[in-house]
Design a protein around this motif. Structure first.
Motif, PDB file in Angstrom:
ATOM      1  N   UNK A 116       0.844  -1.191   0.000  1.00 28.54           N
ATOM      2  CA  UNK A 116       0.000   0.000   0.000  1.00 28.54           C
ATOM      3  C   UNK A 116       0.878   1.239   0.000  1.00 28.54           C
ATOM      4  N   UNK A 117       0.479   2.237  -0.765  1.00 29.67           N
ATOM      5  CA  UNK A 117       1.257   3.460  -0.833  1.00 29.67           C
ATOM      6  C   UNK A 117       0.319   4.642  -1.077  1.00 29.67           C
ATOM      7  N   UNK A 118       0.670   5.804  -0.529  1.00 29.32           N
ATOM      8  CA  UNK A 118      -0.065   7.030  -0.796  1.00 29.32           C
ATOM      9  C   UNK A 118       0.707   7.839  -1.830  1.00 29.32           C
ATOM     10  N   UNK A 119       0.016   8.231  -2.898  1.00 32.07           N
ATOM     11  CA  UNK A 119       0.669   8.933  -4.006  1.00 32.07           C
ATOM     12  C   UNK A 119      -0.002  10.296  -4.187  1.00 32.07           C
ATOM     13  N   UNK A 120       0.779  11.350  -4.056  1.00 30.63           N
ATOM     14  CA  UNK A 120       0.261  12.712  -4.228  1.00 30.63           C
ATOM     15  C   UNK A 120       0.325  13.106  -5.699  1.00 30.63           C
ATOM     16  N   UNK A 121      -0.753  13.667  -6.209  1.00 30.90           N
ATOM     17  CA  UNK A 121      -0.839  14.076  -7.616  1.00 30.90           C
ATOM     18  C   UNK A 121      -0.687  15.594  -7.704  1.00 30.90           C
ATOM     19  N   UNK A 122       0.411  16.104  -8.258  1.00 27.49           N
ATOM     20  CA  UNK A 122       0.588  17.562  -8.409  1.00 27.49           C
ATOM     21  C   UNK A 122      -0.454  18.156  -9.352  1.00 27.49           C
ATOM     22  N   UNK A 123      -0.690  19.437  -9.206  1.00 27.04           N
ATOM     23  CA  UNK A 123      -1.701  20.103 -10.030  1.00 27.04           C
ATOM     24  C   UNK A 123      -1.339  20.119 -11.509  1.00 27.04           C
ATOM     25  N   UNK A 124      -0.028  20.092 -11.813  1.00 33.15           N
ATOM     26  CA  UNK A 124       0.379  20.166 -13.217  1.00 33.15           C
ATOM     27  C   UNK A 124       0.571  18.786 -13.855  1.00 33.15           C
ATOM     28  N   UNK A 125       0.184  17.731 -13.149  1.00 38.21           N
ATOM     29  CA  UNK A 125       0.325  16.385 -13.714  1.00 38.21           C
ATOM     30  C   UNK A 125      -0.645  16.187 -14.879  1.00 38.21           C
ATOM     31  N   UNK A 126      -0.200  15.502 -15.915  1.00 35.45           N
ATOM     32  CA  UNK A 126      -1.010  15.359 -17.127  1.00 35.45           C
ATOM     33  C   UNK A 126      -2.248  14.484 -16.927  1.00 35.45           C
ATOM     34  N   UNK A 127      -2.334  13.736 -15.828  1.00 40.59           N
ATOM     35  CA  UNK A 127      -3.510  12.882 -15.615  1.00 40.59           C
ATOM     36  C   UNK A 127      -4.655  13.655 -14.952  1.00 40.59           C
ATOM     37  N   UNK A 128      -4.401  14.867 -14.502  1.00 44.74           N
ATOM     38  CA  UNK A 128      -5.440  15.667 -13.853  1.00 44.74           C
ATOM     39  C   UNK A 128      -6.581  15.914 -14.852  1.00 44.74           C
ATOM     40  N   UNK A 129      -7.798  15.638 -14.416  1.00 45.85           N
ATOM     41  CA  UNK A 129      -8.959  15.800 -15.276  1.00 45.85           C
ATOM     42  C   UNK A 129      -9.376  14.533 -15.992  1.00 45.85           C
ATOM     43  N   UNK A 130      -8.528  13.480 -15.935  1.00 50.59           N
ATOM     44  CA  UNK A 130      -8.865  12.213 -16.586  1.00 50.59           C
ATOM     45  C   UNK A 130      -9.655  11.325 -15.640  1.00 50.59           C
ATOM     46  N   UNK A 131     -10.492  10.463 -16.245  1.00 51.89           N
ATOM     47  CA  UNK A 131     -11.194   9.449 -15.461  1.00 51.89           C
ATOM     48  C   UNK A 131     -10.241   8.290 -15.166  1.00 51.89           C
TER      49      UNK A 131
END
Length: 493
Positions: free
Chosen positions: A415-430
């Motif tokens: 198990x791991x917690x992964x933080x997604x930065x605002x400029x990551x290209x996956x932001x907005x994807x399902x």
């Protein structure tokens, strides 16, 4: 006993229960489950317990509905990567092979019976395809591991050759009822049906994926119902405009099964269960329709046709259709042996009954005998013959199929917690658009101070924290690659 609305559910549920119990124990005695389902229907019929069922049109309707589910389930289970190397072999078997089998058996039956040539060719067409229900259920129940991608060839052929047999059946039935029909019109009808069926199947597959993933129903339990609706729309619309609905349903399911969609695991499992249910219902129904006392007088003709089909027509169709691929003889002999006939020919044999041609009862009873003898003779010996032709894999090196790998429920130990930065290209994807690894899941999303339980349509937002579970820490590397993030050092974990 006459079936009424008061007793049909009670009798049907008892027969269903007996079929399931019979299926559980059948392979201890080496008897294919499909024969037991058929036998139970015959025992309950007019020559057995006295249930009178004499409606070919009802049996045909049940057969068409059942075949939709069986073919759709088979298509969902068909992995494109597995069939791509053998695609043209499967297509050749399901078209050229079916045609050769139908014509050779028809000409043989013409010589040994009082049938006209068109009537004999009609019988040959009806039994010309391998039965998807029989092949899928027997290969998977026996967990048969085969070399040289033979299993992919066999499942592709059985899932895709019913449309060809259906077209030939309708064509020769047209010649029996109207001998003046031109061959040119039959050929043009054939190409129209197959072309429309293939094109609309792929089109509806694409539309179905977009519908499933874009629509927000609000209730998870309705997604399987949505897929069922899309399946029947594919079949009925294709049939309405003159295409082959069976081919369209199969190709639609292949397209859907090879893409990510919401609740994919749940829907695959549901369809697997429903396909088994439809097989039971189909064989029970056909068993009720058959009167054993009417079959016995045609046992001689049926046995001759069955043996010729097994040992001459089917091998001839296989060897000639696979000639361009330079396959070894022992592999082609095994493909020939897995030419199982089952419920589909019996369903197709109801078309002459409904059309009212003179030889329809004889055709139906001979086809029934051929189907039963094929499943008994070939279905009970698949494993033994695979060993004889040296195409069987030892159980210990049996590869895991892509479907089994997708559906297996391995424990998640990392198990791991992964933080997604605002400029990551996956932001907005399902989530379903990420191509997430099959051996890892996003269990929760921490958004602001709240924890969300995500599904496939959940969109990733900037500053989300994903709680990811994986089978082990080695598999987390793929997760970080999908998320476009650097892979951390997990140390000795």
């Amino acid at each position: 006993m006459v079936l009424t609305s008061e007793n049909i559910l009670f009798i049907g549920s008892i027969l269903l229960l007996l079929s399931i119990l019979a299926g559980k124990t059948s392979y201890k005695f080496g008897v294919p489950t499909l024969i037991l389902f058929l036998g139970l229907g015959m025992m309950a019929g007019s020559d057995g317990l006295g249930i009178h069922f004499d409606s070919p049109s009802t049996a045909q309707f049940i057969g068409i509905v059942s075949l939709n589910f069986i073919l759709f389930s088979g298509g969902l289970d068909t992995n494109w990567k597995s069939i791509k190397p053998v695609l043209w072999q499967g297509i050749s078997l399901s078209t050229v092979g079916v045609l050769i089998t139908a014509v050779s058996l028809g000409l043989f039956f013409w010589k040994i019976s009082d049938f006209t040539v068109y009537e004999a060719l009609l019988l040959g067409a009806i039994v010309s395809s391998t039965d998807a229900a029989a092949v899928f259920s027997i290969l998977r129940s026996k967990s048969l591991a085969l070399k040289y991608k033979l299993r992919s060839v066999l499942e592709l052929e059985s899932g895709s050759n019913d449309p060809m047999a259906y077209v030939l059946t309708i064509a020769f039935l047209g010649l029996v009822t109207n001998p003046e029909t031109s061959f040119l019109s039959l050929i043009s009808t054939f190409f129209l049906q197959m072309t429309l069926g293939a094109a609309l199947g792929l089109l509806f597959g694409w539309l179905s994926i977009h519908t499933i993933n874009k629509i927000n129903i609000g209730f998870d339990g309705l997604y399987p119902a949505l897929v069922i609706a899309l399946m029947f729309i594919t079949f009925s619309f294709t049939d309405l405009v003159g295409g082959n609905g069976f081919l369209a349903v199969y190709l639609c399911a292949v397209y859907i099964g090879n893409h990510d969609f919401i609740h994919k695991k749940t829907i695959l499992k549901i369809y697997d269960g429903v396909a088994w249910l439809m097989q039971i219902v189909l064989f029970l129904t056909l068993g009720l329709l058959v009167n054993p006392t009417e079959v016995i007088p045609y046992a001689g003709l049926g046995l001759a046709a069955s043996l010729f089909l097994i040992f001459v027509s089917r091998p001839l169709g296989v060897f000639l259709s696979l000639l361009p691929f330079k396959m070894k003889n022992r592999r082609m002999w095994y493909i020939s042996w897995v030419g199982l006939r089952g419920a589909v020919p019996i369903v197709f044999a109801t078309y002459p009954l409904i059309a009212g041609i003179d030889k329809a009862p004889v055709i139906f009873n001979v086809v029934f005998f051929i189907s039963v003898s094929s499943v008994i003779i070939q279905g009970t010996t698949l494993s033994k013959v695979a060993s004889w032709f040296k195409v069987a894999l030892p159980e210990k090196v049996k590869p895991v199929s892509p479907l089994d790998s997708f559906l297996k429920e391995d424990p998640k130990t990392a198990m791991v917690e992964i933080h997604i930065p605002e400029d990551n290209e996956i932001v907005g994807k399902k989530i379903l658009e990420l191509g997430f690894p099959q051996n890892a899941i996003i269990a929760m999303i921490k958004r602001d101070k709240n924890y969300l339980t995500p599904n496939g349509t959940t969109k990733i937002q900037g500053n989300d924290t994903l709680i990811v579970l994986a089978e082990n820490y080695d598999h987390l590397q793929n997760v970080y690659e999908v998320l476009n993030l650097p892979v951390p050092d997990f140390g000795d974990d």
